[in-house]
Design an enzyme around this catalytic site. Structure first.
Site, PDB file in Angstrom:
ATOM      1  N   ASP A 168     -26.770  67.849 -17.966  1.00 57.57           N
ATOM      2  CA  ASP A 168     -26.808  69.099 -18.753  1.00 57.57           C
ATOM      3  C   ASP A 168     -27.870  70.037 -18.176  1.00 57.57           C
ATOM      4  O   ASP A 168     -27.644  71.245 -18.004  1.00 57.57           O
ATOM      5  CB  ASP A 168     -27.065  68.819 -20.247  1.00 57.57           C
ATOM      6  CG  ASP A 168     -28.235  67.861 -20.485  1.00 57.57           C
ATOM      7  OD1 ASP A 168     -28.721  67.218 -19.521  1.00 57.57           O
ATOM      8  OD2 ASP A 168     -28.687  67.742 -21.646  1.00 57.57           O
TER       9      ASP A 168
ATOM     10  N   TYR B 243     -19.656  54.511  -3.342  1.00 59.27           N
ATOM     11  CA  TYR B 243     -20.360  55.690  -2.815  1.00 59.27           C
ATOM     12  C   TYR B 243     -21.173  55.318  -1.577  1.00 59.27           C
ATOM     13  O   TYR B 243     -21.862  54.294  -1.581  1.00 59.27           O
ATOM     14  CB  TYR B 243     -21.353  56.244  -3.849  1.00 59.27           C
ATOM     15  CG  TYR B 243     -20.757  56.788  -5.126  1.00 59.27           C
ATOM     16  CD1 TYR B 243     -19.379  56.909  -5.308  1.00 59.27           C
ATOM     17  CD2 TYR B 243     -21.593  57.211  -6.155  1.00 59.27           C
ATOM     18  CE1 TYR B 243     -18.863  57.411  -6.483  1.00 59.27           C
ATOM     19  CE2 TYR B 243     -21.079  57.718  -7.342  1.00 59.27           C
ATOM     20  CZ  TYR B 243     -19.714  57.807  -7.499  1.00 59.27           C
ATOM     21  OH  TYR B 243     -19.209  58.309  -8.668  1.00 59.27           O
TER      22      TYR B 243
ATOM     23  N   HIS C 155     -17.403  34.543 -14.809  1.00 54.44           N
ATOM     24  CA  HIS C 155     -16.499  34.044 -15.846  1.00 54.44           C
ATOM     25  C   HIS C 155     -15.824  32.778 -15.359  1.00 54.44           C
ATOM     26  O   HIS C 155     -15.221  32.760 -14.290  1.00 54.44           O
ATOM     27  CB  HIS C 155     -15.423  35.083 -16.164  1.00 54.44           C
ATOM     28  CG  HIS C 155     -15.998  36.360 -16.675  1.00 54.44           C
ATOM     29  ND1 HIS C 155     -16.382  36.531 -17.980  1.00 54.44           N
ATOM     30  CD2 HIS C 155     -16.290  37.517 -16.046  1.00 54.44           C
ATOM     31  CE1 HIS C 155     -16.877  37.748 -18.138  1.00 54.44           C
ATOM     32  NE2 HIS C 155     -16.840  38.362 -16.976  1.00 54.44           N
TER      33      HIS C 155
ATOM     34  N   GLU D 227     -37.582  70.230 -21.007  1.00 54.24           N
ATOM     35  CA  GLU D 227     -36.886  71.444 -20.534  1.00 54.24           C
ATOM     36  C   GLU D 227     -37.810  72.355 -19.721  1.00 54.24           C
ATOM     37  O   GLU D 227     -37.333  73.176 -18.942  1.00 54.24           O
ATOM     38  CB  GLU D 227     -36.319  72.210 -21.732  1.00 54.24           C
ATOM     39  CG  GLU D 227     -35.196  71.453 -22.442  1.00 54.24           C
ATOM     40  CD  GLU D 227     -34.851  72.047 -23.795  1.00 54.24           C
ATOM     41  OE1 GLU D 227     -35.762  72.614 -24.450  1.00 54.24           O
ATOM     42  OE2 GLU D 227     -33.679  71.943 -24.212  1.00 54.24           O
TER      43      GLU D 227
ATOM     44  N   HIS E 116     -25.262  63.289 -22.844  1.00 53.68           N
ATOM     45  CA  HIS E 116     -25.825  63.635 -21.531  1.00 53.68           C
ATOM     46  C   HIS E 116     -27.096  62.792 -21.382  1.00 53.68           C
ATOM     47  O   HIS E 116     -28.183  63.242 -21.688  1.00 53.68           O
ATOM     48  CB  HIS E 116     -26.117  65.136 -21.440  1.00 53.68           C
ATOM     49  CG  HIS E 116     -24.972  65.899 -20.887  1.00 53.68           C
ATOM     50  ND1 HIS E 116     -24.533  65.736 -19.584  1.00 53.68           N
ATOM     51  CD2 HIS E 116     -24.152  66.820 -21.444  1.00 53.68           C
ATOM     52  CE1 HIS E 116     -23.494  66.527 -19.377  1.00 53.68           C
ATOM     53  NE2 HIS E 116     -23.228  67.179 -20.482  1.00 53.68           N
TER      54      HIS E 116
END
Ligand code: NI
Length: 451
Positions: free
Chosen positions: A153, A352, A296, A428, A148
């Site tokens: 998470d 997106y 490439h 956290e 994560h």
């Protein structure tokens, strides 16, 4: 109206915020902002504090057991079970491995959706955290760790905590809350087909009951912990891929006049693409990025190859600019190739859309963020050229997406903990601010007086 607000928004700095609100408020009608009473705020703050250890436990479990995009089976099951235990109406799996839960409030009212993404990345974690990931998988034929490394998470743990607290305070809710745990934000393997937010929308996640507004957050490891950063309009960029195949004519390296050299032409195309950004895009409307990240061609120094392949990424903040850039790229690449007697085939993969915060909703809800975490902890951010598939929800309903700072200052890390790297790390302690922000946004939106 749109042009005016974009102009104002770019000028916007924190000290000017009040001024900005007053201008915009005088120009448009917005829904009156409800404000939760002081007693309820104290009660919720207390509940957040009490739930914090459990929220951190959830996060550590998710962190230790990361799963890649569309493979979030155990993650989904755990979330579904937790939500069921809270008494919510739960649907799992949705859009492959997602979870959707519904909480009906005590009184009738609008429907708010809150979203967290669930997937981890093919990154091998490098730290000594006791809950560091030891997961390993084969990815694109290569063995790698799973981590994560973007904070999802934390997003899941925060949203579970919000679900728990709101279900305890059901009677305060005038309306319905839909909790959306979304898989595959990072992008699933092409063979999986439509995935993530796009698939959730296709499967009708915003219907039954119909969602009126959606909120989402993303942890930011480089923003100070607990600070919230937002902006109205384009917050995160659209992302599209571009492949350009330049077809020339091979020859001996010593006789370039016998060739149509795809390498030289590719160089001209790369430079030409950059003038789309610098000379042809109206950058005061929004940023545009074109990056050619891989090229490439050829196998040996004295052989001019027949073909060259360029692969790039395109970013923009505005649908019209995005469409224009695509057309500009096709024209620039094909005409440059043509001018040299070669042919360029351009393939653009639309990925997106831009994450655009609805102006009205942003104005309506920004004061809720300030009440949730304190005015001094809320700031205006510049647009970010990364992308987010939260944008698919915003294409359907008004949405507001913001950043939650989680820079772990007290860990004194040797390196900045950048997203998507082995050293990614978050604080956290920031999660509580994320929970409070969601609680205030939800309750204030649901309890706002009817227009
Ligand atoms: Ni992310």
């Amino acid at each position: 109206m749109r042009t005016l607000y974009v102009y104002l928004d770019f000028e916007l700095l924190k000290p000017m915020k009040k001024f900005y609100y007053s201008i915009c408020l005088s120009l448009i009608t917005i829904t009156a902002v409800a404000q939760m009473d002081a007693k309820l705020k104290v009660k919720l703050d207390q509940q957040v504090k009490e739930l914090e250890p459990r929220m951190i436990e959830w996060r550590r479990y998710f962190h230790e057991h990361p799963e890649l995009s569309n493979r979030e089976v155990e993650t989904g099951e755990l979330i579904a079970n937790q939500l069921k235990a809270m008494g919510l109406e739960v649907k799992y799996p949705v859009a492959k491995t997602g979870v959707v839960a519904i909480l009906k409030g005590g009184k009738p009212g609008p429907v708010v959706a809150l979203r967290a993404d669930m997937d981890a990345l093919p990154v091998t974690e490098r730290n000594s955290l006791p809950f560091a990931s030891k997961e390993r998988v084969l990815f694109n034929g290569q063995e790698t760790g799973v981590m994560h490394a973007c904070g999802h998470d934390g997003h899941m743990a925060i949203l579970l905590a919000v679900a728990e607290i709101l279900s305890k305070n059901k009677s305060e809710l005038k309306g319905t809350v839909k909790f959306i745990f979304q898989p595959a934000e990072e992008g699933a393997p092409a063979s999986d087909g439509t995935s993530g937010a796009e698939l959730m929308v296709k499967e009708g996640v915003l219907e039954n009951p119909k969602v009126d507004a959606i909120f989402g957050l993303h942890i930011q490891s480089l923003v100070p912990s607990g600070k919230i950063a937002y902006r109205s309009g384009g917050l995160m960029a659209s992302v599209d891929g571009v492949d350009i195949k330049v077809k020339g004519l091979g020859a001996h390296g010593a006789t370039p006049w016998d060739s149509v050299d795809p390498i030289t032409i590719s160089g001209q195309i790369i430079n030409g693409l950059q003038t789309i950004v610098s000379r042809q895009s109206e950058l005061t409307k929004g940023a545009v990025v074109i990056t050619v990240g891989s090229m490439h061609a050829g196998i040996r120094r004295n052989i001019i190859p027949e073909e060259a392949l360029l692969e790039g990424t395109i970013r923009a903040f505005d649908d019209d600019m995005q469409r224009k850039v695509h057309a500009d790229i096709i024209r620039t690449a094909t005409k440059i190739a043509e001018s040299a007697g070669a042919k360029a085939e351009v393939d653009i993969q639309i990925m997106y859309p831009a994450t655009v915060n609805d102006l009205k909703l942003t104005l309506q809800m920004a004061p809720s963020l300030e009440r949730a975490v304190g005015t001094e902890n809320v700031m205006i951010t510049l647009p970010v050229t990364m992308a987010e598939d939260f944008s698919f929800f915003q294409k359907k309903v008004p949405g507001f997406f913001f950043f939650l700072g989680a820079y772990p200052a007290d860990m004194q890390l040797p390196k900045p903990p950048t997203h998507h790297t082995a050293d990614f790390m978050i604080d956290e302690k920031a999660f509580a601010s994320g929970v409070k922000a969601f609680l205030h946004l939800t309750l204030d939106y649901l309890n706002a007086p009817k227009k």
